[in-house]
Scaffold this active site. Sequence first.
Site, PDB file in Angstrom:
ATOM      1  N   GLU A  25      40.458  52.371  51.518  1.00  0.00           N
ATOM      2  CA  GLU A  25      39.593  51.181  51.627  1.00  0.00           C
ATOM      3  C   GLU A  25      40.365  49.898  51.911  1.00  0.00           C
ATOM      4  OE1 GLU A  25      38.422  48.825  48.388  1.00  0.00           O
ATOM      5  OE2 GLU A  25      38.826  50.386  46.899  1.00  0.00           O
ATOM      6  N   LYS A 162      37.974  50.844  35.503  1.00  0.00           N
ATOM      7  CA  LYS A 162      38.542  49.817  34.632  1.00  0.00           C
ATOM      8  C   LYS A 162      37.559  49.495  33.540  1.00  0.00           C
ATOM      9  CE  LYS A 162      41.661  47.345  37.535  1.00  0.00           C
ATOM     10  NZ  LYS A 162      41.577  46.769  38.854  1.00  0.00           N
TER      11      LYS A 162
HETATM   12  N1  PSU Z   1      37.745  48.060  41.034  1.00  0.00           N
HETATM   13  C1  PSU Z   1      39.076  47.877  41.006  1.00  0.00           C
HETATM   14  N2  PSU Z   1      39.695  47.355  42.091  1.00  0.00           N
HETATM   15  C2  PSU Z   1      39.005  47.021  43.237  1.00  0.00           C
HETATM   16  C3  PSU Z   1      37.595  47.236  43.260  1.00  0.00           C
HETATM   17  C4  PSU Z   1      37.017  47.749  42.149  1.00  0.00           C
HETATM   18  O1  PSU Z   1      39.702  48.183  39.994  1.00  0.00           O
HETATM   19  O2  PSU Z   1      39.602  46.528  44.206  1.00  0.00           O
HETATM   20  C5  PSU Z   1      36.825  46.927  44.513  1.00  0.00           C
HETATM   21  C6  PSU Z   1      36.498  48.231  45.273  1.00  0.00           C
HETATM   22  O3  PSU Z   1      36.514  47.962  46.664  1.00  0.00           O
HETATM   23  C7  PSU Z   1      35.091  48.539  44.820  1.00  0.00           C
HETATM   24  C8  PSU Z   1      34.504  47.146  44.720  1.00  0.00           C
HETATM   25  O4  PSU Z   1      34.361  49.339  45.729  1.00  0.00           O
HETATM   26  O5  PSU Z   1      35.563  46.363  44.161  1.00  0.00           O
HETATM   27  C9  PSU Z   1      33.268  47.115  43.829  1.00  0.00           C
HETATM   28  O6  PSU Z   1      32.662  45.867  43.928  1.00  0.00           O
HETATM   29  P1  PSU Z   1      31.180  45.679  43.337  1.00  0.00           P
HETATM   30  O7  PSU Z   1      31.360  45.854  41.856  1.00  0.00           O
HETATM   31  O8  PSU Z   1      30.792  44.276  43.721  1.00  0.00           O
HETATM   32  O9  PSU Z   1      30.329  46.738  43.949  1.00  0.00           O
END
Ligand code: PSU
Length: 306
Positions: A25, A162
Site C-alpha cells: 500500500e 494497533k
Molecule cells: N494503521 C497503521 N498504519 C497505517 C494505517 C493504519 O498502523 O498506516 C493506514 C492504512 O493505510 C489503513 C488506513 O488502511 O490507515 C486506515 O484508515 P481509516 O481508519 O481511516 O480507514
Amino acid sequence: MTPNIHLSDEVAAALADGQAVVALESTLITHGLPYPLNVETALAMEHAVRDAGAIPATVAVLKGKLTVGIGEAEVERLGTLAGDSSVRKCSRRDLPIAIGLGEDGATTVAGTMIAAHLAGVRVFATGGIGGVHRGAESTFDISADLTELSQTPVAVVCAGAKSILDIGLTLEYLETKGVPVYGYGTDELPAFYTRKSGFPVDYRVDDPVTMAKALKAKWDLGLHGGALIANPIPEAYSMDEAFITKVIEDAVVEAKEKGVKGKDTTPFLLAKIKEITGGNSLESNIQLVYHNAKVAALVAKEYMNL
Ligand code: PSU
Ligand code: MN
C-alpha cells in the site's frame, strides 16, 4: 480491464507468467511514516518481497490512474509529500474523485485491495489495518478496510491491529462479516508493536503451504472476500507493552479533546505515537512490515504452486 487501471510492465509480465506478486500500500508512505523513513520502509518492503522470490507491486493513484507497481521514483516522490495534504488518502469511497479528477492519491488497505483484485493479485502485505475505533459505539468510526475484507478476495498480511483500535470489537466485526483471521505462528492476534493482545484467534497457521491451502479452499468455494493473516512483530523488535499502551491511551484522549474525526483519526494517532516514542516505534515499524512482506511473498508463492 478498466481504462483507469495501469499495471507496470514488470507486474503485468509476472502475472501473465504465473509468478507470485505481492501488493503493497501507499498510505503508509504518505500518512503513516515521516520522510525519509517512509521511502526507506516502502523500498525495504519491496526488497523483502523480491528476496523471498516474488514480485512487489506498490499501489497508488498516479495522475488519475490506479497504478499497480509504481516504481522507485514514484515511491520517492510520494514519500517527500508525506504530511502534505495534496495527496489524498484513498479508501474505497475516495477512488472515484481521485481518479476522476486526475489526482495523485495514496491507497489505504481497502483501496489497495481493490487495485490488487482488479489486477489479479491475491496477496497483500502491510503494517496495520484499520478497524473499529475505540468509542465506535458513539462515533460509528469503523474503517472501510473491514468491509473491504468482507467483499474483496485478497489476503492481507499485517502485524495485527494497533491498540488505537478496539481490538475485541474489530475481531467481532470481522467474525460477523465472515472474514477468517489467521494467527501466523501465533494463537493470539498480535497488537502491532507487541506480539500479544490478549485476544485469541480462531486458527493458528505455522507455514505458508497451509496458509495457501486455506486461501485456495475459500476462493474455490466461491466465498466472497479476503482473509487476514496476522503475523507478529519479531521478538527482538517488540516494544514494552505497558509503555506503548500508555502512549496510545494518551493519544486517543488527545484526539478526542481536539475533536479529530473521520479519516483524520488514524493519521493523527499515528503521528502522536511517533512523536512520543521517537525512533523506537519507527524501528519496530520498519522491522514488522519487512517481516510481513516476506511472509506475504512466501504465501503468494505457495498459492501459485497449488
Ligand atoms: N494503521 C497503521 N498504519 C497505517 C494505517 C493504519 O498502523 O498506516 C493506514 C492504512 O493505510 C489503513 C488506513 O488502511 O490507515 C486506515 O484508515 P481509516 O481508519 O481511516 O480507514
Ligand atoms: Mn475511520
